[in-house]
Design a protein around this motif. Structure first.
Motif, PDB file in Angstrom:
ATOM      1  N   GLU A  63       0.960  -1.175   0.230  1.00 19.44           N
ATOM      2  CA  GLU A  63       0.049  -0.045  -0.131  1.00 19.44           C
ATOM      3  C   GLU A  63       1.009   1.621  -0.107  1.00 19.44           C
ATOM      4  O   GLU A  63      -0.001   2.410   0.387  1.00 19.44           O
ATOM      5  CB  GLU A  63      -0.861   0.229   0.911  1.00 19.44           C
ATOM      6  N   GLY A  64       2.705   1.691  -0.248  1.00 17.10           N
ATOM      7  CA  GLY A  64       3.493   2.499   0.122  1.00 17.10           C
ATOM      8  C   GLY A  64       3.393   1.964   1.252  1.00 17.10           C
ATOM      9  O   GLY A  64       3.162   2.097   2.347  1.00 17.10           O
ATOM     10  N   LYS A  65       4.924   2.828   1.157  1.00 12.22           N
ATOM     11  CA  LYS A  65       5.896   2.856   2.431  1.00 12.22           C
ATOM     12  C   LYS A  65       6.170   4.749   2.222  1.00 12.22           C
ATOM     13  O   LYS A  65       6.646   4.506   2.206  1.00 12.22           O
ATOM     14  CB  LYS A  65       6.701   1.659   2.529  1.00 12.22           C
ATOM     15  N   PRO A  66       5.291   4.947   3.182  1.00 15.10           N
ATOM     16  CA  PRO A  66       5.557   6.271   3.474  1.00 15.10           C
ATOM     17  C   PRO A  66       6.684   6.583   3.977  1.00 15.10           C
ATOM     18  O   PRO A  66       7.877   7.809   3.363  1.00 15.10           O
ATOM     19  CB  PRO A  66       4.062   7.077   4.127  1.00 15.10           C
ATOM     20  N   ASP A  67       7.044   6.145   5.169  1.00 16.04           N
ATOM     21  CA  ASP A  67       8.336   6.360   6.016  1.00 16.04           C
ATOM     22  C   ASP A  67       9.264   6.035   5.065  1.00 16.04           C
ATOM     23  O   ASP A  67      10.861   6.917   4.571  1.00 16.04           O
ATOM     24  CB  ASP A  67       8.710   5.645   6.836  1.00 16.04           C
ATOM     25  N   ALA A  68       9.363   4.789   3.633  1.00 18.86           N
ATOM     26  CA  ALA A  68      11.481   4.445   3.096  1.00 18.86           C
ATOM     27  C   ALA A  68      10.884   5.347   1.771  1.00 18.86           C
ATOM     28  O   ALA A  68      11.535   6.061   1.575  1.00 18.86           O
ATOM     29  CB  ALA A  68      10.497   3.363   2.133  1.00 18.86           C
ATOM     30  N   LEU A  69      10.104   5.961   1.737  1.00 23.37           N
ATOM     31  CA  LEU A  69      10.125   6.974   0.195  1.00 23.37           C
ATOM     32  C   LEU A  69      10.334   8.293   0.412  1.00 23.37           C
ATOM     33  O   LEU A  69      11.385   9.380  -0.001  1.00 23.37           O
ATOM     34  CB  LEU A  69       7.648   7.193  -0.020  1.00 23.37           C
ATOM     35  N   SER A  70      10.263   8.675   1.996  1.00 19.64           N
ATOM     36  CA  SER A  70      10.846  10.382   2.518  1.00 19.64           C
ATOM     37  C   SER A  70      12.173  10.404   2.593  1.00 19.64           C
ATOM     38  O   SER A  70      13.188  11.139   2.360  1.00 19.64           O
ATOM     39  CB  SER A  70       9.787  10.264   4.013  1.00 19.64           C
ATOM     40  N   GLU A  71      13.088   8.700   2.396  1.00 17.25           N
ATOM     41  CA  GLU A  71      13.820   9.033   2.882  1.00 17.25           C
ATOM     42  C   GLU A  71      15.053   9.327   1.094  1.00 17.25           C
ATOM     43  O   GLU A  71      16.013   9.043   1.206  1.00 17.25           O
ATOM     44  CB  GLU A  71      14.698   7.150   2.812  1.00 17.25           C
ATOM     45  N   TYR A  72      14.240   8.929   0.738  1.00 16.59           N
ATOM     46  CA  TYR A  72      14.230   9.079  -1.343  1.00 16.59           C
ATOM     47  C   TYR A  72      13.824  10.711  -1.143  1.00 16.59           C
ATOM     48  O   TYR A  72      14.035  10.761  -2.789  1.00 16.59           O
ATOM     49  CB  TYR A  72      14.017   8.027  -2.269  1.00 16.59           C
ATOM     50  N   SER A  73      13.265  11.097  -0.814  1.00 17.93           N
ATOM     51  CA  SER A  73      12.647  12.518  -0.915  1.00 17.93           C
ATOM     52  C   SER A  73      12.988  13.898  -0.016  1.00 17.93           C
ATOM     53  O   SER A  73      13.209  13.387   0.657  1.00 17.93           O
ATOM     54  CB  SER A  73      10.899  12.318  -1.394  1.00 17.93           C
ATOM     55  N   ASP A  74      12.743  14.899  -0.193  1.00 17.06           N
ATOM     56  CA  ASP A  74      12.932  15.536   0.428  1.00 17.06           C
ATOM     57  C   ASP A  74      11.870  16.756   0.656  1.00 17.06           C
ATOM     58  O   ASP A  74      11.290  17.412   1.778  1.00 17.06           O
ATOM     59  CB  ASP A  74      13.014  17.527   0.125  1.00 17.06           C
ATOM     60  N   GLU A  75      10.368  15.370   0.577  1.00 16.05           N
ATOM     61  CA  GLU A  75       9.049  15.613   1.760  1.00 16.05           C
ATOM     62  C   GLU A  75       9.277  14.339   2.517  1.00 16.05           C
ATOM     63  O   GLU A  75      10.248  13.446   2.567  1.00 16.05           O
ATOM     64  CB  GLU A  75       8.485  15.397   0.271  1.00 16.05           C
ATOM     65  N   THR A  76       7.991  14.897   3.482  1.00 13.29           N
ATOM     66  CA  THR A  76       8.326  14.212   4.986  1.00 13.29           C
ATOM     67  C   THR A  76       7.406  13.206   4.730  1.00 13.29           C
ATOM     68  O   THR A  76       6.626  12.997   3.478  1.00 13.29           O
ATOM     69  CB  THR A  76       7.367  14.943   5.733  1.00 13.29           C
ATOM     70  N   ALA A  77       7.310  11.741   5.052  1.00 10.96           N
ATOM     71  CA  ALA A  77       6.278  10.954   4.948  1.00 10.96           C
ATOM     72  C   ALA A  77       5.291  11.064   5.216  1.00 10.96           C
ATOM     73  O   ALA A  77       4.015  11.156   4.391  1.00 10.96           O
ATOM     74  CB  ALA A  77       6.592   9.746   6.072  1.00 10.96           C
ATOM     75  N   ASP A  78       4.463  11.663   6.301  1.00 13.06           N
ATOM     76  CA  ASP A  78       3.237  12.670   6.034  1.00 13.06           C
ATOM     77  C   ASP A  78       2.851  13.228   4.328  1.00 13.06           C
ATOM     78  O   ASP A  78       1.428  12.501   4.371  1.00 13.06           O
ATOM     79  CB  ASP A  78       2.556  14.462   6.715  1.00 13.06           C
ATOM     80  N   HIS A  79       3.649  14.226   3.636  1.00 17.82           N
ATOM     81  CA  HIS A  79       3.459  13.911   2.380  1.00 17.82           C
ATOM     82  C   HIS A  79       2.285  12.697   1.578  1.00 17.82           C
ATOM     83  O   HIS A  79       1.676  12.960   0.925  1.00 17.82           O
ATOM     84  CB  HIS A  79       3.949  15.006   1.657  1.00 17.82           C
ATOM     85  N   PHE A  80       3.294  11.347   1.599  1.00 18.95           N
ATOM     86  CA  PHE A  80       2.895  10.197   0.741  1.00 18.95           C
ATOM     87  C   PHE A  80       2.048  10.246   1.335  1.00 18.95           C
ATOM     88  O   PHE A  80       1.414   9.583   0.940  1.00 18.95           O
ATOM     89  CB  PHE A  80       4.503  10.094   1.134  1.00 18.95           C
ATOM     90  N   LYS A  81       1.768   9.777   2.619  1.00 24.94           N
ATOM     91  CA  LYS A  81       0.190   9.299   3.475  1.00 24.94           C
ATOM     92  C   LYS A  81      -1.053   9.761   3.195  1.00 24.94           C
ATOM     93  O   LYS A  81      -1.591   9.396   2.775  1.00 24.94           O
ATOM     94  CB  LYS A  81       0.411   9.320   4.699  1.00 24.94           C
ATOM     95  N   LYS A  82      -1.001  11.802   3.157  1.00 21.89           N
ATOM     96  CA  LYS A  82      -1.517  12.400   2.209  1.00 21.89           C
ATOM     97  C   LYS A  82      -1.824  11.481   0.594  1.00 21.89           C
ATOM     98  O   LYS A  82      -3.366  11.435   0.376  1.00 21.89           O
ATOM     99  CB  LYS A  82      -1.748  13.909   2.885  1.00 21.89           C
ATOM    100  N   LEU A  83      -0.773  11.392   0.186  1.00 22.10           N
ATOM    101  CA  LEU A  83      -1.349  11.373  -1.095  1.00 22.10           C
ATOM    102  C   LEU A  83      -1.933   9.861  -1.808  1.00 22.10           C
ATOM    103  O   LEU A  83      -2.874   9.363  -1.889  1.00 22.10           O
ATOM    104  CB  LEU A  83       0.292  10.951  -1.701  1.00 22.10           C
ATOM    105  N   PHE A  84      -1.731   8.886  -0.636  1.00 23.51           N
ATOM    106  CA  PHE A  84      -2.009   7.754  -0.613  1.00 23.51           C
ATOM    107  C   PHE A  84      -3.985   7.362  -0.084  1.00 23.51           C
ATOM    108  O   PHE A  84      -4.494   6.821  -0.609  1.00 23.51           O
ATOM    109  CB  PHE A  84      -1.168   6.377   0.532  1.00 23.51           C
ATOM    110  N   GLU A  85      -3.212   8.116   0.735  1.00 17.49           N
ATOM    111  CA  GLU A  85      -5.289   8.168   1.277  1.00 17.49           C
ATOM    112  C   GLU A  85      -6.251   9.362   0.497  1.00 17.49           C
ATOM    113  O   GLU A  85      -7.290   9.183   0.666  1.00 17.49           O
ATOM    114  CB  GLU A  85      -4.814   8.994   2.923  1.00 17.49           C
ATOM    115  N   ALA A  86      -5.706  10.074  -0.939  1.00 16.28           N
ATOM    116  CA  ALA A  86      -6.485  10.433  -0.965  1.00 16.28           C
ATOM    117  C   ALA A  86      -7.156   9.732  -2.052  1.00 16.28           C
ATOM    118  O   ALA A  86      -8.551  10.723  -2.674  1.00 16.28           O
ATOM    119  CB  ALA A  86      -5.285  11.741  -1.744  1.00 16.28           C
TER     120      ALA A  86
END
Length: 217
Positions: A144-167
């Motif tokens: 379902e996507g790993k926001p914490d892992a993704l944030s390690e490769y981005s300048d954005e926080t894990a919360d930004h990815f969580k919001k994207l997946f929850e949208a």
């Protein structure tokens, strides 16, 4: 293997523009290293490079089966990423891991099928880090996507990815665009078929793209 590829791309093939968008984005500022990696990976798969001379009569070989001829477009470095556009939208799912291993670098395959589905495969040094798809038919063991892992490769926080997946999953193409933006990836809404057909609107630094063609031995 040293190959002198020709820079610049003429988007003049009369192909049908497709809604399946996909590209591999490598975390690097070195376009030349990506060109070498693609060449080495394809060589191990039994493909030799074909260097096209500049001129209006020079055209790449055409293979409707896409089994004997491989076409790629490689972008210049842009915001820390070099993008690989592959004409073969099936084998690209395996290619991302091999390119990542060859480069010893993170590589991110982002794709969408119109507004029906989208997803990504993230690898680092050939190791699978995360994968996601709104349609489980595209990947085995889809997360379902790993926001914490993704944030390690981005300048954005894990919360930004969580919001994207929850949208939600109803707007695949726009979700893919937002996802790419979170990584600072440009030209993510482009595809080899579209570029080859002349649909280059909004594509940055097109004159610095490199076209690569390979023939099966």
């Amino acid at each position: 293997m040293l190959v002198e590829w020709t820079h610049g791309f003429r988007g003049d093939r009369m192909d049908v523009v497709r809604d399946f968008v996909n590209a591999i984005h490598v975390k690097t500022d070195d376009q030349g290293a990506v060109l070498d990696a693609v060449t080495e990976v394809l060589a191990r798969a039994g493909f030799d490079p074909v260097v096209l001379a500049e001129g209006p009569g020079d055209r790449a070989p055409v293979d409707p089966t896409r089994s004997k001829v491989r076409h790629f477009l490689v972008s210049p470095a842009n915001n820390g990423w070099v993008s690989i556009f592959d004409e073969n939208f099936v084998d690209i799912f395996d290619l991302v891991q091999r390119i990542s291993a060859e480069m010893k670098a993170p590589a991110l395959l982002i794709w969408s099928q119109g507004d029906r589905s989208w997803g990504y495969n993230l690898t680092d040094d050939g190791r699978k880090v995360d994968q996601y798809a709104t349609d489980p038919n595209y990947l085995d063991g889809v997360s379902e996507g790993k926001p914490d892992a993704l944030s390690e490769y981005s300048d954005e926080t894990a919360d930004h990815f969580k919001k994207l997946f929850e949208a939600g999953k109803g707007m695949a193409r726009s979700s893919m665009r937002v996802f790419a933006t979170l990584f600072g990836i440009r030209n993510a809404d482009s595809d080899y078929e579209d570029l080859a057909a002349g649909d280059t609107g909004g594509v940055e630094a097109l004159e610095e793209f490199v076209q690569m063609t390979f023939l099966k031995r």
